[in-house]
Every structure is written in structure tokens, then in C-alpha cells.
Design a protein around this motif. Structure first.
Motif, short mmCIF file in Angstrom:
data_model
loop_
_atom_site.label_atom_id
_atom_site.label_comp_id
_atom_site.label_asym_id
_atom_site.label_seq_id
_atom_site.Cartn_x
_atom_site.Cartn_y
_atom_site.Cartn_z
N LEU A 278 0.86 -1.19 0.00
CA LEU A 278 0.00 0.00 0.00
C LEU A 278 0.89 1.23 0.00
O LEU A 278 1.74 1.39 0.87
N GLY A 279 0.69 2.10 -0.99
CA GLY A 279 1.51 3.30 -1.11
C GLY A 279 0.69 4.56 -1.10
O GLY A 279 -0.54 4.54 -1.12
N PRO A 280 1.37 5.72 -1.10
CA PRO A 280 0.68 7.01 -1.00
C PRO A 280 -0.31 7.28 -2.13
O PRO A 280 -1.39 7.82 -1.89
N TYR A 281 0.04 6.93 -3.37
CA TYR A 281 -0.87 7.22 -4.47
C TYR A 281 -2.12 6.36 -4.41
O TYR A 281 -3.22 6.80 -4.75
N GLN A 282 -1.96 5.12 -3.97
CA GLN A 282 -3.13 4.25 -3.81
C GLN A 282 -4.09 4.82 -2.78
O GLN A 282 -5.31 4.83 -2.98
N LEU A 283 -3.54 5.32 -1.67
CA LEU A 283 -4.38 5.88 -0.62
C LEU A 283 -5.05 7.18 -1.06
O LEU A 283 -6.24 7.41 -0.79
N GLN A 284 -4.31 8.03 -1.77
CA GLN A 284 -4.90 9.27 -2.26
C GLN A 284 -6.01 8.98 -3.27
O GLN A 284 -7.03 9.68 -3.32
N ALA A 285 -5.80 7.94 -4.08
CA ALA A 285 -6.84 7.55 -5.04
C ALA A 285 -8.08 7.05 -4.31
O ALA A 285 -9.21 7.34 -4.73
N ALA A 286 -7.88 6.30 -3.24
CA ALA A 286 -9.02 5.80 -2.46
C ALA A 286 -9.80 6.96 -1.83
O ALA A 286 -11.04 6.94 -1.76
N ILE A 287 -9.09 8.00 -1.41
CA ILE A 287 -9.75 9.18 -0.85
C ILE A 287 -10.56 9.89 -1.94
O ILE A 287 -11.72 10.28 -1.73
N ALA A 288 -9.95 10.05 -3.11
CA ALA A 288 -10.65 10.70 -4.23
C ALA A 288 -11.89 9.91 -4.63
O ALA A 288 -12.94 10.49 -4.93
N ALA A 289 -11.78 8.57 -4.60
CA ALA A 289 -12.92 7.73 -4.95
C ALA A 289 -14.05 7.89 -3.92
O ALA A 289 -15.24 7.88 -4.28
N THR A 290 -13.69 8.04 -2.67
CA THR A 290 -14.70 8.23 -1.62
C THR A 290 -15.49 9.52 -1.86
O THR A 290 -16.71 9.55 -1.72
N HIS A 291 -14.78 10.58 -2.24
CA HIS A 291 -15.47 11.84 -2.55
C HIS A 291 -16.35 11.68 -3.78
O HIS A 291 -17.51 12.14 -3.80
N ASP A 292 -15.83 11.02 -4.81
CA ASP A 292 -16.58 10.90 -6.06
C ASP A 292 -17.77 9.96 -5.94
O ASP A 292 -18.72 10.05 -6.73
N ASP A 293 -17.74 9.07 -4.95
CA ASP A 293 -18.85 8.14 -4.75
C ASP A 293 -20.07 8.82 -4.15
O ASP A 293 -21.19 8.30 -4.25
N ALA A 294 -19.87 9.96 -3.51
CA ALA A 294 -20.96 10.64 -2.82
C ALA A 294 -21.79 11.45 -3.81
O ALA A 294 -21.27 12.30 -4.54
N ALA A 295 -23.09 11.19 -3.85
CA ALA A 295 -23.98 11.90 -4.77
C ALA A 295 -24.11 13.37 -4.38
O ALA A 295 -24.33 14.23 -5.24
N THR A 296 -23.98 13.66 -3.08
CA THR A 296 -24.01 15.04 -2.59
C THR A 296 -22.89 15.20 -1.57
O THR A 296 -22.36 14.21 -1.04
N ALA A 297 -22.54 16.44 -1.28
CA ALA A 297 -21.48 16.70 -0.31
C ALA A 297 -21.85 16.14 1.06
O ALA A 297 -21.00 15.63 1.80
N GLU A 298 -23.14 16.22 1.39
CA GLU A 298 -23.60 15.75 2.70
C GLU A 298 -23.46 14.24 2.85
O GLU A 298 -23.38 13.73 3.98
N GLU A 299 -23.44 13.52 1.74
CA GLU A 299 -23.34 12.07 1.79
C GLU A 299 -21.90 11.56 1.83
O GLU A 299 -21.67 10.35 1.88
N THR A 300 -20.95 12.45 1.83
CA THR A 300 -19.54 12.04 1.86
C THR A 300 -19.25 11.25 3.13
O THR A 300 -19.63 11.65 4.23
N ASN A 301 -18.56 10.14 2.97
CA ASN A 301 -18.18 9.29 4.10
C ASN A 301 -16.91 9.87 4.72
O ASN A 301 -15.79 9.39 4.48
#
Length: 414
Positions: A278-301
Motif C-alpha cells: 500500500l503506497g501514497p498514491y493508492q491511498l490518495q486515489a481511495a480518498i478521491a474515490a470516496t469523494h466521487d462516490d458521494a452523490a451530494t457533499a452531505e453524503e460524503t463518508n
């Protein structure tokens, strides 16, 4: 074929042609100049005459002839020229793709990050010196000198054309990925100038990272970096208003996000996280995916975002990671918790007066009901950034929270 399609093809072939010449002749600087001349010839002739059946072979042939012409014009190299010229006609066009080798050479440790970036865009990206200069808002002569010095340093270092082995290869790959990351970041959020982003530069970083991923598909960090770029770049259309003003993530119209890029990036994240490391780019990508998965800002995990930043902070400590974790912490435990974490960065010289630290603190001060403190930090942040789009946004935020003038007060700061 349209002029734009020809341009795209030339950029794709540039590193392959340059790699073929450097592998054959061993002179990076002379070969790079010869390839640039061949590309110029192609941009003039192909639109009028048509793209040749074997465009890569055409470019290798023309570049090889240009290179030999350069040798023949140098009287101090007559003996060397005689030995080299005999090998030229007909030139061999190897089937191997040396793009990765070329990237490793452009990211030689003898070069500064700025030189690595410029040389990568020139030699591997196929951009002209003028295009690179415009992207980084410096005079063309300055960029030309930077690229020339970079090529001279590679020659002085005695670099050989080939992939390094073992630990050196892994370390050099990390440098390559960092350079591509820097190119993307400058394209996604320009460090200076009137525009918030430079889409062409971001797209070029994605294209180059795709090249690396095609050659190293099993490398988790390469996959993670490509995913991070796609997931982040997917938001580009929603990041600014029609007037070019910045729109923060929580206020963006998410229906304008590029779903195809998000879907591709999300699939790459899953593949990257399935690996043994597990490296830094993988983790940053997972964070970006979490934001992009949320239909609204309020739904962000936000709990997941904070947890990922916590892991990232442990494996790759960096004040910017801590700053971003403070934002996530404020969302999960409240603004005071975020402000407390931000305070740990005040003694870090790398963050002294940084507009990102000032703006995040201003935002959290605004949330805890301290408009005077928020106003002061928004104004300081606006003065600290060289991006005009960010400055306009921060000045607008400052105006929104500006405390009313006291009765009788004059000379209030503007």
C-alpha cells in the motif's frame, strides 16, 4: 486525418522514436534535437501528403538522417561520423517501446525536479519548448536554457540508456511518478496566473501515466496514480463558474462530473488496493474515490476519508496530509478538533504563511463563530497565493465574513 489527430499521433510516437535513436546512437542531446526536427517535418508534410503507412518508421528514418547530418556538420567528429554513418541506411526500426527507459532517463537524479519536469514534457510528451514555457508561465528562453542544461547534466553524469536494476529501479520509478504527479497538479490547480487550471497539462500527465501503466500494469502505485488523476480530473468542469471563479468541492454540481472517468478510476482503485503493498498514491486515489462516490457533499463518508488520511499520514508523513486530515477531522468531530490539529502545523517551516493553511483555518474559524479571525486569515491567504482565481475566491469569502465597522471607526482595512 485531421491536424489534431496528427498531433495526437506525433505525441504518442515521440518517446518511441526518441528511445529508438538513443538506444542506437547513445547521444541523448543530439538525438532529441533530431527527433524534434523530424516531428516538425511531419507536421508540415503529413497534412499535405497524408500519414505514411508506417509513421513510426518514417519518423525514425527522418530523425536518423537528421542526426547523421548533425554529425557530418561537426568537423571535430569526422572519425566518429564515418563509423556511425555506415549504420544509417536503411535505418532499423526496432519493435521495442523504450518509453519507460526514456522516462527514467529524463528523471535522472542529477536533475532538479523542475528540470525533470521540463525534460519529461519535451522528450516524452512531445511538447515544444514554447508550449512548456507557456504552461509554466516563464519566458521561452528561460525554459530552453533549463532543458538544455538538463540534457547536458545527463550527458555529464554518464547515464546509460537502459532500465536500472533492483532498488535503484524502484527509487527511479518513484521519481518518475512524482514528476508526473507534479505535472498533473500544476495542470489541475495552477500555482500562478489567471486560470485556475490548465486542462492540457493535466491531460498530458494522464496520457504519460497511461504509458507507464501500460508497461507496468501490476505496479500498485502506478495504478493508484493513474486512478487518482482520473478521479480528480473528472471534476474539472464543475470546479469553476462561467466567469472562471473557483467553486469549492462541497458546492459543485456533481452532475457535471465525468462519470466515465470516475468509473475507470474507481475500477483502477480496486485493482490497486488488491495488491500486496500500500503506497501514497493508492491511498490518495481511495480518498478521491470516496469523494466521487458521494452523490451530494452531505453524503460524503468523512469517517472513511479521515481513516485513509490517518494511514497516509503514517506511511508518508507530510504537512499537507495533516492539513487535509484536519478538514476531515473537523467534519467528523467538529471544527474545534480540526483547529487543534492545524495548530500542530504552525511550527513547520514548510507551512509558514502557506495560503492553504491560512484558508483552511479561516474556514474553520468561520464555522466556530469567529468572523474576525476568519476575515483576517482569508485576507492573508488571498495575499499569499499567486493564483488569481484562488485569490478572487478567498477575497470573496473574506468579504462575506467581514465584521461590521465600529461606529466612528475610520481607515478600516480594505
Amino acid at each position: 486525418m485531421t491536424a489534431r489527430a496528427i498531433g495526437d499521433l506525433l505525441r504518442e510516437l515521440t518517446p518511441q522514436v526518441l528511445g529508438a535513436l538513443v538506444r542506437r546512437y547513445g547521444q541523448f542531446e543530439g538525438c532529441e534535437d533530431a527527433v524534434q526536427e523530424a516531428l516538425l517535418a511531419a507536421t508540415v508534410r503529413w497534412p499535405a501528403e497524408g500519414v505514411p503507412e508506417n509513421p513510426r518508421g518514417w519518423l525514425v528514418t527522418v530523425a536518423s538522417r537528421r542526426f547523421i547530418d548533425q554529425l557530418r556538420s561537426d568537423h571535430a567528429r569526422r572519425e566518429r561520423e564515418s563509423a556511425t554513418a555506415a549504420e544509417v541506411v536503411p535505418p532499423e526500426v526496432p519493435e521495442t517501446d523504450d518509453t519507460l527507459v526514456l522516462l527514467f532517463m529524463c528523471c535522472h537524479p542529477a536533475l532538479t525536479p523542475a528540470s525533470q519536469t521540463a525534460l519529461t514534457l519535451r522528450a516524452v510528451g512531445g511538447l515544444t519548448t514554447a508550449e512548456i514555457a507557456r504552461a509554466f508561465l516563464v519566458p521561452e528562453a528561460t525554459m530552453a536554457a533549463r532543458i538544455s542544461r538538463a540534457k547536458q547534466r545527463i550527458r555529464a553524469a554518464g547515464s546509460t540508456f537502459g532500465l536500472p536494476a533492483g532498488a535503484e529501479r524502484e527509487e527511479r520509478l518513484r521519481v518518475v511518478l512524482h514528476v508526473l504527479y507534479l505535472i498533473f497538479n500544476e495542470g489541475y490547480t495552477a500555482s500562478s496566473g489567471s486560470e485556475l487550471h490548465r486542462a492540457d497539462l493535466a491531460r498530458e500527465a494522464i496520457r504519460l501515466t497511461r504509458m507507464v501503466h501500460a508497461q507496468l500494469p501490476e505496479d500498485g502505485e502506478v495504478t493508484g496514480l493513474l486512478a487518482l488523476m482520473l478521479l480528480t480530473h473528472a471534476r474539472r468542469e464543475a470546479r469553476t463558474t462561467a466567469a472562471g471563479d473557483l467553486v469549492p468541492l462541497d458546492e459543485q454540481d456533481r452532475t457535471r462530473w465525468d462519470r466515465a472517468s470516475i468509473d475507470e478510476g474507481s475500477a483502477l482503485v480496486k485493482a490497486a488496493l488488491a495488491g500486496p503493498t500500500l503506497g501514497p498514491y493508492q491511498l490518495q486515489a481511495a480518498i478521491a474515490a470516496t469523494h466521487d462516490d458521494a452523490a451530494t457533499a452531505e453524503e460524503t463518508n468523512w469517517a472513511q476519508v479521515h481513516a485513509l488520511y490517518l494511514i497516509l499520514e503514517r506511511i508518508a508523513p507530510n504537512p499537507m496530509v495533516t492539513l487535509n486530515r484536519a478538514i476531515a477531522l473537523a467534519e467528523t468531530q467538529g471544527p474545534p478538533a480540526g483547529l487543534e490539529l492545524l495548530a500542530t502545523l504552525d511550527a513547520d517551516e514548510r507551512m509558514a504563511g502557506h495560503h492553504r493553511l491560512l484558508s483552511v483555518r479561516a474556514h474553520l474559524l468561520e464555522q466556530v463563530g469567529d468572523p474576525a479571525g476568519a476575515y483576517e486569515h482569508y485576507r492573508r491567504a488571498a495575499r499569499a497565493t499567486a493564483s488569481l482565481a484562488e485569490r478572487r475566491y478567498l477575497e470573496a469569502r473574506a468579504a462575506r465574513v467581514r465584521p461590521p465597522a465600529r461606529p466612528g471607526a475610520r481607515g478600516q482595512a480594505q
